[in-house]
Design a protein around this motif. Structure first.
Motif, PDB file in Angstrom:
ATOM      1  N   GLN A  68       1.012  -1.363   0.052  1.00  0.00           N
ATOM      2  CA  GLN A  68       0.099   0.029   0.027  1.00  0.00           C
ATOM      3  C   GLN A  68       0.731   1.243   0.162  1.00  0.00           C
ATOM      4  OE1 GLN A  68      -3.253  -0.045  -0.505  1.00  0.00           O
ATOM      5  NE2 GLN A  68      -4.173  -1.505   0.465  1.00  0.00           N
ATOM      6  N   ILE A  85      -4.786   3.737   4.890  1.00  0.00           N
ATOM      7  CA  ILE A  85      -4.315   2.388   4.660  1.00  0.00           C
ATOM      8  C   ILE A  85      -3.710   1.665   6.000  1.00  0.00           C
ATOM      9  CG2 ILE A  85      -3.659   2.968   2.357  1.00  0.00           C
ATOM     10  CD1 ILE A  85      -0.754   3.052   3.153  1.00  0.00           C
ATOM     11  N   HIS A 138       3.620   5.655  -5.953  1.00  0.00           N
ATOM     12  CA  HIS A 138       3.281   5.611  -7.230  1.00  0.00           C
ATOM     13  C   HIS A 138       2.468   6.772  -7.571  1.00  0.00           C
ATOM     14  CE1 HIS A 138       2.682   4.019 -11.260  1.00  0.00           C
ATOM     15  NE2 HIS A 138       1.186   4.027 -11.032  1.00  0.00           N
ATOM     16  N   ALA A 139       1.048   6.812  -6.735  1.00  0.00           N
ATOM     17  CA  ALA A 139       0.289   8.123  -6.760  1.00  0.00           C
ATOM     18  C   ALA A 139       0.919   9.046  -6.800  1.00  0.00           C
ATOM     19  CB  ALA A 139      -0.686   7.731  -5.949  1.00  0.00           C
ATOM     20  N   GLN A 157       2.425  10.237  -9.973  1.00  0.00           N
ATOM     21  CA  GLN A 157       1.441  10.498 -10.937  1.00  0.00           C
ATOM     22  C   GLN A 157       0.842  11.938 -10.640  1.00  0.00           C
ATOM     23  OE1 GLN A 157       0.454   8.626 -13.586  1.00  0.00           O
ATOM     24  NE2 GLN A 157       2.202   7.211 -12.647  1.00  0.00           N
ATOM     25  N   ARG A 165       2.179   1.817  -3.469  1.00  0.00           N
ATOM     26  CA  ARG A 165       1.031   2.550  -4.017  1.00  0.00           C
ATOM     27  C   ARG A 165       0.923   4.018  -4.128  1.00  0.00           C
ATOM     28  NH1 ARG A 165      -4.105  -1.344  -4.197  1.00  0.00           N
ATOM     29  NH2 ARG A 165      -4.827   0.002  -5.737  1.00  0.00           N
ATOM     30  N   LEU A 183       1.852  11.893   1.092  1.00  0.00           N
ATOM     31  CA  LEU A 183       0.631  11.281   0.997  1.00  0.00           C
ATOM     32  C   LEU A 183       0.424  10.605   2.125  1.00  0.00           C
ATOM     33  CD1 LEU A 183      -0.335  10.355  -2.662  1.00  0.00           C
ATOM     34  CD2 LEU A 183      -1.312  12.241  -1.424  1.00  0.00           C
ATOM     35  N   ILE A 205      -4.918   9.548   3.792  1.00  0.00           N
ATOM     36  CA  ILE A 205      -4.835   8.329   3.117  1.00  0.00           C
ATOM     37  C   ILE A 205      -3.806   7.501   3.739  1.00  0.00           C
ATOM     38  CG2 ILE A 205      -3.981   7.153   0.993  1.00  0.00           C
ATOM     39  CD1 ILE A 205      -4.891   9.553  -0.329  1.00  0.00           C
TER      40      ILE A 205
END
Lengths: 178, 94
Positions: free
Chosen positions: A67, A95, A73-74, A77, A70, A86, A91
């Motif tokens: 998680q 998680i 990665h976000a 992006q 991820r 983040l 968030i």
């Protein structure tokens, strides 16, 4: 509760399959080679507890790191300049909370998956091989359940899981762990 | 001079946060009387939104902080209306 289980389906299946397979690996040697020494409640609890605890640790570290990856990665992006930003937001806490729920559910089903076959061996001390049959039967039912969830072939899922179980049981028999 | 309306360009990852969470976070800031979130771009990984916030004396920094706390990212402030009277922006046509 239904929503929680739906969200945590991965943890549930992971726990259940891990519990059944671990018990097959650990108990097959004992059941087939030392059938005269019955599986006791204490042994069943020890085995089920050990698989649940190790499963919980495996689930937490693998799922939480997945998680967090991820999130990284976000961040890419979203063109965020600093990494780990983040994770400090809602968030990040979300998680962690979801992972901890996953750990709880995975542990409960891991324990149940291990305890159920061993309990039958306690009920039938003269025919302890029933534990292995029950474990394999549980895998068949699990295969049917997964197939209905993913609209897959029930026979293929059940046979695959039983083959995995039989393989693990064979390894357990050869290694004679417990 | 009180800020009455702001238009923000905000991006978020597709999965999280939920748009409702962003709306709830903005709404929790003092002086916010209303807001609208319009999704104007959906990418493979990200969702672009236009967020309009209205109130009597908006605290811009607090609104941005509330949005970013949810995990969304404020890219730019695209429009701001302030003062005693609401002025309809006139867009120049070339």
């Amino acid at each position: 509760m239904k929503k929680l289980l739906k969200d945590q389906l991965f943890a549930l299946l992971l726990g259940l399959i891990d519990g059944i397979l671990t018990v097959l690996a650990l108990a097959t040697g004992h059941v087939l080679k030392h059938g005269e020494t019955p599986i006791t409640l204490s042994l069943s609890l020890k085995v089920a507890f050990a698989t649940a605890v190790s499963g919980a640790c495996i689930y937490f570290f693998s799922e939480y790191s997945r998680q967090r990856h991820r999130l990284i990665h976000a961040e890419k992006q979203l063109n965020l300049a600093t990494h780990g930003r983040l994770a400090t937001t809602h968030i990040g806490r979300q998680i962690l909370r979801e992972t901890l729920w996953g750990v709880l559910i995975s542990s409960i089903f891991n324990f149940a998956g291990g305890m159920l076959p061993l309990s039958t061996a306690m009920i039938f001390p003269q025919a302890q091989w029933v534990a292995i049959v029950i474990a394999l039967l549980m895998l068949v039912l699990l295969g049917i359940g997964i197939a209905s969830l993913v609209y897959g072939n029930a026979l293929a899922w059940s046979v695959s899981l039983v083959l995995a179980g039989a393989f693990v049981a064979f390894i357990g028999y050869k290694l004679n762990v417990v | 001079m009180g800020i009455r309306q702001i238009l923000l360009d905000v991006d978020k990852a597709r999965e999280r946060p939920e748009i409702v969470d962003i709306a709830t976070a903005i709404e929790s800031v003092d002086c916010v009387e209303g807001l609208s979130i319009v999704v104007n771009e959906i990418d493979m990984e990200t969702v672009g939104m236009e967020i309009t916030v209205e109130g009597e004396d908006l605290k811009y920094d607090e609104i941005v902080a509330a949005i970013e706390k949810t995990g969304a990212v404020v890219h730019s402030l695209d429009q701001l209306l302030a003062g005693k009277k609401m002025i309809t922006p006139v867009h120049r046509s070339r």
